[in-house]
Every structure is written in structure tokens, then in C-alpha cells.
Design a protein around this motif. Structure first.
Motif, PDB file in Angstrom:
ATOM      1  N   GLU A 119      11.112  -3.091  45.178  1.00  0.00           N
ATOM      2  CA  GLU A 119       9.928  -3.908  45.432  1.00  0.00           C
ATOM      3  C   GLU A 119       9.677  -4.839  44.256  1.00  0.00           C
ATOM      4  O   GLU A 119      10.219  -4.669  43.171  1.00  0.00           O
ATOM      5  CB  GLU A 119       8.697  -3.011  45.648  1.00  0.00           C
ATOM      6  CG  GLU A 119       8.793  -2.112  46.870  1.00  0.00           C
ATOM      7  CD  GLU A 119       8.838  -2.914  48.159  1.00  0.00           C
ATOM      8  OE1 GLU A 119       8.279  -4.035  48.198  1.00  0.00           O
ATOM      9  OE2 GLU A 119       9.457  -2.423  49.129  1.00  0.00           O
ATOM     10  N   GLY A 120       8.844  -5.864  44.452  1.00  0.00           N
ATOM     11  CA  GLY A 120       8.496  -6.731  43.337  1.00  0.00           C
ATOM     12  C   GLY A 120       8.409  -8.190  43.720  1.00  0.00           C
ATOM     13  O   GLY A 120       8.471  -8.577  44.898  1.00  0.00           O
ATOM     14  N   ALA A 121       8.331  -9.021  42.674  1.00  0.00           N
ATOM     15  CA  ALA A 121       8.096 -10.458  42.871  1.00  0.00           C
ATOM     16  C   ALA A 121       9.253 -11.152  43.580  1.00  0.00           C
ATOM     17  O   ALA A 121       9.057 -12.185  44.226  1.00  0.00           O
ATOM     18  CB  ALA A 121       7.835 -11.121  41.513  1.00  0.00           C
ATOM     19  N   TRP A 122      10.474 -10.586  43.483  1.00  0.00           N
ATOM     20  CA  TRP A 122      11.619 -11.267  44.082  1.00  0.00           C
ATOM     21  C   TRP A 122      11.455 -11.423  45.590  1.00  0.00           C
ATOM     22  O   TRP A 122      11.889 -12.418  46.175  1.00  0.00           O
ATOM     23  CB  TRP A 122      12.913 -10.520  43.756  1.00  0.00           C
ATOM     24  CG  TRP A 122      13.106  -9.235  44.508  1.00  0.00           C
ATOM     25  CD1 TRP A 122      12.494  -8.049  44.267  1.00  0.00           C
ATOM     26  CD2 TRP A 122      13.956  -9.027  45.641  1.00  0.00           C
ATOM     27  NE1 TRP A 122      12.913  -7.094  45.156  1.00  0.00           N
ATOM     28  CE2 TRP A 122      13.826  -7.667  46.016  1.00  0.00           C
ATOM     29  CE3 TRP A 122      14.828  -9.826  46.364  1.00  0.00           C
ATOM     30  CZ2 TRP A 122      14.503  -7.107  47.083  1.00  0.00           C
ATOM     31  CZ3 TRP A 122      15.513  -9.274  47.430  1.00  0.00           C
ATOM     32  CH2 TRP A 122      15.357  -7.931  47.784  1.00  0.00           C
ATOM     33  N   ARG A 123      10.793 -10.445  46.234  1.00  0.00           N
ATOM     34  CA  ARG A 123      10.567 -10.547  47.677  1.00  0.00           C
ATOM     35  C   ARG A 123       9.583 -11.681  47.991  1.00  0.00           C
ATOM     36  O   ARG A 123       9.743 -12.414  48.977  1.00  0.00           O
ATOM     37  CB  ARG A 123      10.036  -9.222  48.225  1.00  0.00           C
ATOM     38  CG  ARG A 123      11.054  -8.084  48.198  1.00  0.00           C
ATOM     39  CD  ARG A 123      10.500  -6.869  48.926  1.00  0.00           C
ATOM     40  NE  ARG A 123      11.416  -5.749  48.902  1.00  0.00           N
ATOM     41  CZ  ARG A 123      12.416  -5.570  49.750  1.00  0.00           C
ATOM     42  NH1 ARG A 123      12.646  -6.477  50.694  1.00  0.00           N
ATOM     43  NH2 ARG A 123      13.192  -4.506  49.665  1.00  0.00           N
ATOM     44  N   ARG A 124       8.578 -11.847  47.139  1.00  0.00           N
ATOM     45  CA  ARG A 124       7.606 -12.925  47.365  1.00  0.00           C
ATOM     46  C   ARG A 124       8.263 -14.288  47.172  1.00  0.00           C
ATOM     47  O   ARG A 124       7.964 -15.242  47.895  1.00  0.00           O
ATOM     48  CB  ARG A 124       6.421 -12.770  46.409  1.00  0.00           C
ATOM     49  CG  ARG A 124       5.650 -11.463  46.578  1.00  0.00           C
ATOM     50  CD  ARG A 124       4.273 -11.536  45.928  1.00  0.00           C
ATOM     51  NE  ARG A 124       4.325 -11.830  44.508  1.00  0.00           N
ATOM     52  CZ  ARG A 124       4.469 -10.920  43.555  1.00  0.00           C
ATOM     53  NH1 ARG A 124       4.588  -9.622  43.880  1.00  0.00           N
ATOM     54  NH2 ARG A 124       4.486 -11.265  42.275  1.00  0.00           N
ATOM     55  N   VAL A 125       9.176 -14.369  46.202  1.00  0.00           N
ATOM     56  CA  VAL A 125       9.886 -15.635  45.969  1.00  0.00           C
ATOM     57  C   VAL A 125      10.707 -16.007  47.200  1.00  0.00           C
ATOM     58  O   VAL A 125      10.664 -17.150  47.687  1.00  0.00           O
ATOM     59  CB  VAL A 125      10.789 -15.528  44.726  1.00  0.00           C
ATOM     60  CG1 VAL A 125      11.657 -16.772  44.588  1.00  0.00           C
ATOM     61  CG2 VAL A 125       9.948 -15.336  43.472  1.00  0.00           C
ATOM     62  N   LEU A 126      11.476 -15.054  47.727  1.00  0.00           N
ATOM     63  CA  LEU A 126      12.317 -15.329  48.898  1.00  0.00           C
ATOM     64  C   LEU A 126      11.462 -15.657  50.120  1.00  0.00           C
ATOM     65  O   LEU A 126      11.807 -16.541  50.926  1.00  0.00           O
ATOM     66  CB  LEU A 126      13.214 -14.126  49.191  1.00  0.00           C
ATOM     67  CG  LEU A 126      14.306 -13.816  48.161  1.00  0.00           C
ATOM     68  CD1 LEU A 126      15.087 -12.570  48.573  1.00  0.00           C
ATOM     69  CD2 LEU A 126      15.265 -14.986  47.997  1.00  0.00           C
ATOM     70  N   ALA A 127      10.347 -14.950  50.272  1.00  0.00           N
ATOM     71  CA  ALA A 127       9.482 -15.205  51.424  1.00  0.00           C
ATOM     72  C   ALA A 127       8.891 -16.607  51.344  1.00  0.00           C
ATOM     73  O   ALA A 127       8.797 -17.318  52.366  1.00  0.00           O
ATOM     74  CB  ALA A 127       8.370 -14.152  51.474  1.00  0.00           C
ATOM     75  N   HIS A 128       8.490 -17.037  50.163  1.00  0.00           N
ATOM     76  CA  HIS A 128       7.929 -18.390  50.001  1.00  0.00           C
ATOM     77  C   HIS A 128       8.991 -19.442  50.312  1.00  0.00           C
ATOM     78  O   HIS A 128       8.706 -20.440  51.007  1.00  0.00           O
ATOM     79  CB  HIS A 128       7.396 -18.570  48.581  1.00  0.00           C
ATOM     80  CG  HIS A 128       6.597 -19.830  48.398  1.00  0.00           C
ATOM     81  ND1 HIS A 128       7.177 -21.075  48.219  1.00  0.00           N
ATOM     82  CD2 HIS A 128       5.246 -20.035  48.396  1.00  0.00           C
ATOM     83  CE1 HIS A 128       6.236 -21.984  48.097  1.00  0.00           C
ATOM     84  NE2 HIS A 128       5.042 -21.378  48.200  1.00  0.00           N
ATOM     85  N   ASP A 129      10.225 -19.240  49.819  1.00  0.00           N
ATOM     86  CA  ASP A 129      11.314 -20.190  50.112  1.00  0.00           C
ATOM     87  C   ASP A 129      11.558 -20.277  51.614  1.00  0.00           C
ATOM     88  O   ASP A 129      11.757 -21.376  52.164  1.00  0.00           O
ATOM     89  CB  ASP A 129      12.596 -19.759  49.407  1.00  0.00           C
ATOM     90  CG  ASP A 129      12.588 -20.093  47.917  1.00  0.00           C
ATOM     91  OD1 ASP A 129      11.692 -20.846  47.483  1.00  0.00           O
ATOM     92  OD2 ASP A 129      13.486 -19.605  47.202  1.00  0.00           O
ATOM     93  N   ALA A 130      11.545 -19.121  52.284  1.00  0.00           N
ATOM     94  CA  ALA A 130      11.819 -19.111  53.719  1.00  0.00           C
ATOM     95  C   ALA A 130      10.715 -19.795  54.509  1.00  0.00           C
ATOM     96  O   ALA A 130      10.969 -20.495  55.503  1.00  0.00           O
ATOM     97  CB  ALA A 130      11.996 -17.668  54.200  1.00  0.00           C
ATOM     98  N   GLU A 131       9.470 -19.632  54.063  1.00  0.00           N
ATOM     99  CA  GLU A 131       8.342 -20.190  54.812  1.00  0.00           C
ATOM    100  C   GLU A 131       8.122 -21.667  54.531  1.00  0.00           C
ATOM    101  O   GLU A 131       7.788 -22.435  55.444  1.00  0.00           O
ATOM    102  CB  GLU A 131       7.078 -19.389  54.465  1.00  0.00           C
ATOM    103  CG  GLU A 131       5.854 -19.850  55.234  1.00  0.00           C
ATOM    104  CD  GLU A 131       4.621 -19.009  54.909  1.00  0.00           C
ATOM    105  OE1 GLU A 131       3.527 -19.365  55.398  1.00  0.00           O
ATOM    106  OE2 GLU A 131       4.763 -18.005  54.172  1.00  0.00           O
ATOM    107  N   HIS A 132       8.350 -22.088  53.281  1.00  0.00           N
ATOM    108  CA  HIS A 132       7.999 -23.449  52.889  1.00  0.00           C
ATOM    109  C   HIS A 132       9.211 -24.335  52.599  1.00  0.00           C
ATOM    110  O   HIS A 132       9.033 -25.519  52.295  1.00  0.00           O
ATOM    111  CB  HIS A 132       7.087 -23.413  51.650  1.00  0.00           C
ATOM    112  CG  HIS A 132       5.798 -22.675  51.884  1.00  0.00           C
ATOM    113  ND1 HIS A 132       4.738 -23.204  52.574  1.00  0.00           N
ATOM    114  CD2 HIS A 132       5.419 -21.411  51.524  1.00  0.00           C
ATOM    115  CE1 HIS A 132       3.742 -22.336  52.627  1.00  0.00           C
ATOM    116  NE2 HIS A 132       4.143 -21.218  51.987  1.00  0.00           N
ATOM    117  N   GLY A 133      10.410 -23.783  52.690  1.00  0.00           N
ATOM    118  CA  GLY A 133      11.594 -24.601  52.445  1.00  0.00           C
ATOM    119  C   GLY A 133      11.816 -24.947  50.984  1.00  0.00           C
ATOM    120  O   GLY A 133      12.546 -25.896  50.672  1.00  0.00           O
TER     121      GLY A 133
END
Length: 513
Positions: free
Chosen positions: A429-443
Motif C-alpha cells: 500500500e502507499g502513495a504509488w497507488r495514488r500516483v498510478l490512479a491519478h495518471d489513469a484518471e487524468h492522463g
């Protein structure tokens, strides 16, 4: 030949093929033959035999124990694990079992071959052939030799007083028939002849020969040669024909022994490599000693129409090349991978692996990869070297088909870290999941920008070069990532954990996309 014992039999085919449950008389009990149980026929008195419980369930085989004991038999073989152990111990009969899905005729063939094919201590296992050569020589009156199809001398007679010539002397000294065009022509004629053939002397001072091909079915197994000084017995040809028939049986028996021994050794090596065999016993039987390492070879192809056959051909190539350098060698296939134990400290192991990959790729017309585990001190540590080699296989590719563990240790370490991190929820768990999720959602491309910056040692110019963008673009992305995702790039611990998770769990690198 000395009598085969229960221990000898288990040495050859024990393990996955035949399981021993009890041996009240010990492993030195003689084993003379394997008999199929026939409920409709009287059981013969057969001391030393193994009785195969055909048509009788293992759990109901108690009465057969008494039958075997009354007949003086050494043991009973049942199909399945739940045999009558108590009855066997009470009557002094060994109890063995085979898997339930094995056909009885296959069990009978396996046991009969192993009992008859047990290697003898004399003459490297060829004692019976030497006895046959002496018997033929005594009956025909001429010095006799038994050869394989490649003109290698397997056995020769030692009857005193029989004339010999220089060809005979040289052949016995080198255990191979002297090569010549005339010899080749004689062998061609012999193997085409339906029976014994009289052949003239090839040179002055040599003697003629009486010879016969040794065959089984349509296969030529070898030949028997008798030196003919003109005084052979009148029935020499008949004697030689009978001798060839006996030689065929002995050669088939020797072949069966070799195949059974290879099967047993392969199973023993598999268990040594996976850490389930007693290392000292396995090392002694396989002839392994000193430092060594495991090399793993695999076909580099997603799918092949004849993958199983090609894998066996790969095994042949690996075994041939290893034996050419190390002599008797330990190779075994498992789950599509060919494993070879390479002796020594490893100075030339990679060169050998590269040669095998090149030769196998050319012969099989399929790319091959090879991985070498760490050199270990002895057989007890081979399982670890195998695990090393399997990890190396996972990081190889077309650009790197052969490698040792040392050469790819950083990649292997990251691979293992990814496995450890992925298995533990708190580590994955951690910030890396939030980074990938933001890239996927916002390009956005925050994840790759972060990895490039980390890989460049937190140098903006280096990260920009990896990403093929202007340094200001890289700087802007990093600020936005901190603002939108909530990461602290000033914290060295958070930078390290984020880099590890993005590199291992997300599989990202700082290379240009």
C-alpha cells in the motif's frame, strides 16, 4: 552373476516407481523373479520371487501374503498405498506397492527388467558377455570377441592357447576394432548377411574370421567374431548362431539396466535439486563432489507444435555438450527446463552455456536461454543454486539470452523485492497507488516522471533526458504530483519507498517511453 537383492532392486527403481512399506527379512533378501498372481491356477513354489497381486485390491490382499509366504517368496506387490502391512510383517514377507494408475503388465516388465538387468561388479557390468565369449571360444575352438554396432569391443575370450593375430591384439588393447576401408566393407557384408559369414584375412599375417550379426527383431545390436585358424569345430557356425541369440538377450538386458539406472538417477537428481533427497546419499550415487553450480536451459518460444519433443532434443544437446567436457554428467528435465550440474568453481561455465545456447538454437531452430545460479560448496546447497538459476531465467530476454546470477543480481533483487512487497498488504500500500490512479484518471505522466527523477539520482536534467522533455517540464510535473497526489519528495524515506514500489510493483523504469 550374484543374486539380485531387494535393496539392489530398490536402488534401481525405488522412489516414484515402486514404494517399499515393510521388509521384515531386510534388504538383503534375494529377489529372483516377478510372478503374476493367477487366482485360477495353483501358486508354484518360487523362493525369492515377488508376487504381483493382479486382480486383488490392496486392502484385500491379506490372504495373498500367506500365499507368498507359503511359496517361499520374498515379497508381495500391490497396487495402491493401503496394503496389508501388518500381515506382511507377521509372515516375514516384504510389501511393496505401485501407483493405482499403472498397468500390471508394465509393472511386470519393469520389475523383470530390473531383476535381470542388475549391473554386475565385474568388467564394468559386462561379466555375462565375457562368460559368453569364453563359452563360444571353447565350443568353436577360436578366440572370440563381442562388439557393438560401432565396432567397440564389449567382451573377449581368455581361453588359453588359442591363436590370435595383430588385429585381435590391437583391438583388445584399445577396445576398438582398427579402422580401415577393408574392415568397413567386411562389416557391411556381415550386417547384410542372414547368418554366420566367413571372412578372409585382411593382411598378410592375419587370420580369417567367422562372424555373425547380433539382432533383436529388425535392430542390429552388435556382432560376434571368432578367429579362424583352420581348426574350428565342425559345428562352429551353429554354435556361433546360438551365441548370437544369447548375446542379443544380454545386450538388451544391459540396455535395460542403463535405461533404468538413468531413470533412477534422473529422479534422484530432481529430488536433490528440490531439496527433498538426502544430499550425502544422492551425491555418492550421482558422483557429485566439490564446488558446483546449476545451469538452467529453456526454449525461448511461447508455443511450439511439438514442444515436448523439442524439449527432449534440448536435453540431448545439453547432455552431449556437458559430457564432452565433464564426462559422466548429471542432467535432468523438469517442467520444461533442462537442469545441468556444472562442476568446478565456474570460470568456464558461462562459456559452456553460451556454446550450448548457440548449438541448440542452430540444431532446434528455436532460440534458447540459459541461466547460471551461484557456485555452491557442495551437493547439499544445489537446491539454492537451482533457485538462483530459475530467478535468472525470469529476467533474461532476447537482448540477454545467457547470464550468471552475479551479472543480473540487481534485476533479480528487484524481482524478489516485488514478490515480497506484493505478498504483504502493508508493504504494497502507499502513495504509488495514488500516483498510478491519478495518471489513469487524468492522463498525466507523474509515475514515469517520478521514476526517471529517482533513477537520475534526483537530478532534474538527468530525469528530463530520460523522459526526452525540457527540465522545466519535468520540474512542473514533480510539483503537480506533490500537490495533487500528496507526496513529500523532501522526505528521503518516502522517496526510497516510492521508488521501490514504482520500480517493482508497477514495473516502471526511467527509460524513454
Amino acid at each position: 552373476m550374484d543374486a539380485c537383492t531387494l535393496g539392489d532392486l530398490l536402488d534401481v527403481i525405488g522412489g516414484p516407481s515402486v514404494h517399499l512399506h515393510t521388509a521384515p527379512a531386510g534388504l538383503t533378501a534375494p529377489v529372483t523373479e516377478a510372478l503374476l498372481y493367477d487366482a485360477h491356477a495353483p501358486q508354484p513354489h518360487a523362493p525369492g520371487a515377488l508376487l504381483l497381486a493382479v486382480g486383488v485390491r490392496a486392502a484385500a490382499a491379506g490372504p495373498l501374503v500367506r500365499v507368498a509366504a507359503q511359496a517361499g517368496m520374498t515379497g508381495l506387490v500391490v497396487r495402491g498405498p493401503d496394503g496389508p502391512v501388518g500381515e506382511a510383517e507377521a509372515h516375514g514377507v516384504a510389501l511393496l506397492s505401485v501407483d493405482e494408475d499403472v498397468a500390471w503388465h508394465q509393472v511386470h516388465l519393469l520389475l523383470s527388467s530390473a531383476i535381470g538387468a542388475r549391473p554386475t561388479p565385474s568388467a564394468g557390468g559386462l561379466g555375462d558377455l565375457f562368460a559368453l565369449a569364453d563359452a563360444v571360444a571353447a565350443a568353436t575352438g577360436g578366440a572370440t570377441a563381442v562388439e557393438d554396432p560401432r565396432q567397440r569391443i564389449l567382451a573377449y575370450s581368455t581361453v588359453p592357447g588359442q591363436p590370435v593375430d595383430e588385429d585381435r591384439r590391437q583391438g583388445i588393447l584399445g577396445l576398438r576394432v582398427p579402422v580401415s576401408a577393408a574392415n568397413t566393407e567386411q562389416y557391411r557384408a556381415l550386417f547384410a548377411a542372414p547368418g554366420p559369414l566367413r571372412l578372409p584375412a585382411l593382411r598378410d599375417g592375419d587370420l580369417p574370421r567367422l562372424a555373425v550379426a547380433v539382432r533383436a527383431g529388425g535392430e542390429t545390436l552388435g556382432s560376434v567374431w571368432v578367429v579362424d585358424d583352420g581348426t574350428l569345430a565342425p559345428d562352429a557356425e551353429d554354435t556361433l548362431t546360438q551365441g548370437a541369440s544369447t548375446a542379443a538377450l544380454l545386450l538388451l538386458r544391459a540396455r535395460a539396466a542403463q535405461e533404468l539406472a538413468r531413470h533412477h538417477n534422473s529422479d534422484l537428481l530432481r529430488r536433490l535439486l528440490d531439496g527433498t533427497a538426502d544430499a550425502a546419499t544422492a551425491a555418492q550415487r550421482l558422483g557429485l563432489d566439490g564446488p558446483m553450480r546449476v545451469a538452467a536451459f529453456v526454449l525461448d518460444a511461447a508455443s511450439l507444435p511439438d514442444a515436448e519433443q523439442t524439449a527432449l532434443r534440448l536435453l540431448d544437446v545439453v547432455r552431449l555438450q556437458c559430457e564432452a567436457r565433464y564426462g559422466r554428467h548429471a542432467c535432468v528435465p523438469a517442467d520444461g527446463v533442462v537442469y545441468a550440474v556444472l562442476p568446478g568453481s565456474g570460470t568456464r561455465h558461462k562459456r559452456l552455456a553460451e556454446d550450448i545456447v548457440a548449438r541448440a538454437g542452430q540444431a532446434l531452430r528455436v532460440p534458447v536461454r540459459a541461466a547460471l545460479g551461484d557456485v555452491v560448496a557442495g551437493p547439499a546447497e544445489l537446491a539454492g543454486s537451482r533457485q538462483d538459476a530459475e530467478l535468472v531465467l525470469r529476467v533474461l530476454g532476447p537482448e540477454l539470452p545467457v547470464a550468471t546470477l552475479d551479472e543480473v543480481r540487481p534485476r533479480v533483487t528487484l524481482l524478489r523485492l516485488a514478490e515480497v512487497l506484493g505478498e504483504q498488504r502493508e508493504l504494497s500500500e502507499g502513495a504509488w497507488r495514488r500516483v498510478l490512479a491519478h495518471d489513469a484518471e487524468h492522463g498525466t505522466d507523474y509515475a514515469r516522471t517520478l521514476v526517471s527523477w529517482f533513477d537520475a539520482g534526483c537530478d532534474m536534467a538527468g530525469a528530463a533526458k530520460l523522459l526526452a522533455v525540457h527540465p522545466n517540464t519535468c520540474r512542473y510535473r514533480l510539483r503537480q504530483a506533490q500537490q495533487h497526489v500528496g507526496i513529500d519528495l523532501d522526505d528521503p524515506d518516502e522517496r526510497l519507498v516510492l521508488w521501490l514500489q514504482l520500480r517493482t510493483l508497477a514495473g516502471l523504469t526511467g527509460a524513454t517511453p
